[in-house]
Design a protein around this motif. Sequence first.
Motif, PDB file in Angstrom:
ATOM      1  N   GLY A 293       6.329   6.854   1.349  1.00 17.41           N
ATOM      2  CA  GLY A 293       5.004   6.803   0.745  1.00 17.41           C
ATOM      3  C   GLY A 293       3.901   7.167   1.716  1.00 17.41           C
ATOM      4  O   GLY A 293       2.782   6.649   1.626  1.00 17.41           O
ATOM      5  N   LEU A 294       4.177   8.073   2.647  1.00 17.47           N
ATOM      6  CA  LEU A 294       3.211   8.476   3.674  1.00 17.47           C
ATOM      7  C   LEU A 294       2.868   9.948   3.468  1.00 17.47           C
ATOM      8  O   LEU A 294       3.756  10.803   3.492  1.00 17.47           O
ATOM      9  N   THR A 295       1.592  10.237   3.280  1.00 17.71           N
ATOM     10  CA  THR A 295       1.167  11.602   2.947  1.00 17.71           C
ATOM     11  C   THR A 295       0.471  12.320   4.095  1.00 17.71           C
ATOM     12  O   THR A 295       0.251  13.522   4.015  1.00 17.71           O
ATOM     13  N   LYS A 296       0.118  11.588   5.171  1.00 22.30           N
ATOM     14  CA  LYS A 296      -0.665  12.192   6.246  1.00 22.30           C
ATOM     15  C   LYS A 296       0.099  12.310   7.559  1.00 22.30           C
ATOM     16  O   LYS A 296      -0.493  12.534   8.599  1.00 22.30           O
TER      17      LYS A 296
ATOM     18  N   ARG B  70       0.835  -1.207   0.000  1.00 19.52           N
ATOM     19  CA  ARG B  70       0.000   0.000   0.000  1.00 19.52           C
ATOM     20  C   ARG B  70       0.867   1.253   0.000  1.00 19.52           C
ATOM     21  O   ARG B  70       0.557   2.238  -0.676  1.00 19.52           O
ATOM     22  N   ARG B  71       1.975   1.208   0.753  1.00 22.86           N
ATOM     23  CA  ARG B  71       2.890   2.348   0.747  1.00 22.86           C
ATOM     24  C   ARG B  71       3.531   2.523  -0.631  1.00 22.86           C
ATOM     25  O   ARG B  71       3.727   3.649  -1.098  1.00 22.86           O
ATOM     26  N   GLN B  72       3.832   1.394  -1.272  1.00 19.98           N
ATOM     27  CA  GLN B  72       4.385   1.476  -2.629  1.00 19.98           C
ATOM     28  C   GLN B  72       3.421   2.178  -3.583  1.00 19.98           C
ATOM     29  O   GLN B  72       3.848   2.944  -4.458  1.00 19.98           O
ATOM     30  N   ASN B  73       2.135   1.912  -3.416  1.00 23.11           N
ATOM     31  CA  ASN B  73       1.135   2.563  -4.273  1.00 23.11           C
ATOM     32  C   ASN B  73       1.135   4.077  -4.089  1.00 23.11           C
ATOM     33  O   ASN B  73       0.666   4.822  -4.964  1.00 23.11           O
ATOM     34  N   ASN B  74       1.669   4.536  -2.939  1.00 20.35           N
ATOM     35  CA  ASN B  74       1.771   5.971  -2.673  1.00 20.35           C
ATOM     36  C   ASN B  74       3.172   6.518  -2.963  1.00 20.35           C
ATOM     37  O   ASN B  74       3.485   7.647  -2.579  1.00 20.35           O
TER      38      ASN B  74
ATOM     39  N   PRO C  44       2.360  17.693  10.414  1.00 19.17           N
ATOM     40  CA  PRO C  44       2.397  16.457   9.623  1.00 19.17           C
ATOM     41  C   PRO C  44       2.481  16.761   8.132  1.00 19.17           C
ATOM     42  O   PRO C  44       1.611  17.422   7.578  1.00 19.17           O
ATOM     43  N   LYS C  45       3.552  16.300   7.507  1.00 17.62           N
ATOM     44  CA  LYS C  45       3.758  16.517   6.083  1.00 17.62           C
ATOM     45  C   LYS C  45       4.131  15.198   5.416  1.00 17.62           C
ATOM     46  O   LYS C  45       4.303  14.176   6.078  1.00 17.62           O
ATOM     47  N   THR C  46       4.275  15.243   4.114  1.00 15.15           N
ATOM     48  CA  THR C  46       4.592  14.038   3.353  1.00 15.15           C
ATOM     49  C   THR C  46       5.995  13.529   3.676  1.00 15.15           C
ATOM     50  O   THR C  46       6.929  14.312   3.851  1.00 15.15           O
ATOM     51  N   HIS C  47       6.115  12.203   3.753  1.00 17.17           N
ATOM     52  CA  HIS C  47       7.430  11.565   3.774  1.00 17.17           C
ATOM     53  C   HIS C  47       7.525  10.765   2.486  1.00 17.17           C
ATOM     54  O   HIS C  47       6.945   9.691   2.352  1.00 17.17           O
ATOM     55  N   GLN C  48       8.250  11.316   1.505  1.00 15.00           N
ATOM     56  CA  GLN C  48       8.189  10.807   0.134  1.00 15.00           C
ATOM     57  C   GLN C  48       8.671   9.371   0.000  1.00 15.00           C
ATOM     58  O   GLN C  48       7.990   8.528  -0.571  1.00 15.00           O
ATOM     59  N   SER C  49       9.852   9.055   0.521  1.00 15.83           N
ATOM     60  CA  SER C  49      10.395   7.720   0.312  1.00 15.83           C
ATOM     61  C   SER C  49       9.636   6.649   1.083  1.00 15.83           C
ATOM     62  O   SER C  49       9.686   5.468   0.719  1.00 15.83           O
TER      63      SER C  49
ATOM     64  N   VAL D  56       6.438  15.680  17.075  1.00 13.99           N
ATOM     65  CA  VAL D  56       7.660  15.754  16.271  1.00 13.99           C
ATOM     66  C   VAL D  56       7.482  14.837  15.061  1.00 13.99           C
ATOM     67  O   VAL D  56       7.562  13.613  15.184  1.00 13.99           O
ATOM     68  N   PHE D  57       7.219  15.421  13.910  1.00 17.42           N
ATOM     69  CA  PHE D  57       6.984  14.653  12.693  1.00 17.42           C
ATOM     70  C   PHE D  57       8.263  14.614  11.851  1.00 17.42           C
ATOM     71  O   PHE D  57       9.052  15.554  11.843  1.00 17.42           O
ATOM     72  N   ARG D  58       8.432  13.499  11.142  1.00 17.79           N
ATOM     73  CA  ARG D  58       9.562  13.360  10.213  1.00 17.79           C
ATOM     74  C   ARG D  58       9.018  13.464   8.797  1.00 17.79           C
ATOM     75  O   ARG D  58       8.056  12.775   8.442  1.00 17.79           O
ATOM     76  N   CYS D  59       9.662  14.289   7.993  1.00 20.15           N
ATOM     77  CA  CYS D  59       9.138  14.619   6.666  1.00 20.15           C
ATOM     78  C   CYS D  59      10.240  14.532   5.615  1.00 20.15           C
ATOM     79  O   CYS D  59      11.429  14.608   5.918  1.00 20.15           O
TER      80      CYS D  59
END
Length: 454
Positions: free
Chosen positions: A311-314, A173-177, A304-309, A253-256
Amino acid sequence: LPAYAIDNSVTTEVDDAISIEETADNSHWIHIHISNPTSSFDLKSDIAKTAEILGQSLYLPTATRYMLPIKYTKKFWSLDANSTKQRALTFSGKLGHNGELLDYKIRPSIIRRLLRLTPQEVDRALGDQHPTRSWTLLKRVEKVDESVSSKLDPITTSNLKKILQCASQFNMRRQNNGAFSLLQPSFDVNVQLRYFTAQNQNLNPVLWSAFPDIELLVNDTSITKTNLLVSECMILAGVIAARFCKDHDVPGVFRCQQLAFPSTTIRDLFRRGLEHRKLHGTISLETASSFVPYLTSAYLSDEPKTHQSLGLTKGYMQVTSPLRRYGDLFMHYQIQCVLAGRDQDVVDKHFLKNMLPLWAKKEKSQKNFGKYCYRFWALLLISMLPKELLPECHGVVQLNSALSPVIILDEFGVSARLDTNIDANYKQKLGKRCAVTIQEINPVMNQLIVRLAE
């Protein structure tokens, strides 16, 4: 429920374990149990203040500096500290068949049935074995670990396979994102110091009796089933924590990570690169070299922001190592204040926003220091290898963050800088696998310089 803690046998800080629970609708609850030190103290305590100063535990080849006092960790907080009643904070996610997070819970919990397993035992139970490569001063070794029993009890084996299936679905599912992971070699170092303490106190109390034994362990580029199982569960816990903080308006503390230049051209380049992903979303360095330079490094944020690698957008945050990382410890405190109805004790967003730059700077400096120490011992071993053992090396030419050409050597797992004075036309080799020879090694300066083989 049995809770499976998958760690090396020498691990002294057991901070996570995993359970699985089937539901009537054939979905599964994955429970990630995390050690719970903030059930014993708050952020105003001396222990917490010292932990903030240290920032994280440092695991070096010749020494370990623990963030929390190790005697208290072993006695009170490590998940194996009490075999029948150990406190934890459990992050639970209900996953559907397509890996979707259908529901979540975060609860203080009691672990009563902890089962410690080594990665080798889990690999064998899942039918997945990989050889290890290592270098010493005398030889190069490649072997499969045959020392562990291949037989776990049927219930444990069945549960591990079910957890792996859920982890694989969550990974897909993360790959799909847009999630991906790089296939690149890495290394680890084992150093055994040889010394004795002098009886005459007028002398230096530590006397070296021999040169340290150094072993360089080269990790291949594949992702084992055990790696996948553990990493996906830890990522799931971070997703659950981020969703909890968003739903309860808790400063966190979010990682982005994002594309540094989100133009249409760069997005197209990124999308075309992802089309070449292999099993578990892995991607070769040859392919990744075309778009990875356009990704930012992971950074800390109070939003909360996107973590591209990933695949997490929320939103995503790290919460699975409160014994080792202060940021995780801090988030446990924030979450438990809400769970206990002590909203007035939650650290406010303004204070957190002011502290994040300091925490980020400290995290980066300690990470670089750890890298230097491991790389020093690796380069020291390579510099002393007999010439007949020093091979022609191979790797993919790529640019580092300073836009200098580097190569991660397949044979040793360490990165080397390409000598641009000799190889001025290196740009023609970017993204290509090349053979190189070692030109210069300076362990103290952390330098390994290579040139393209003729």
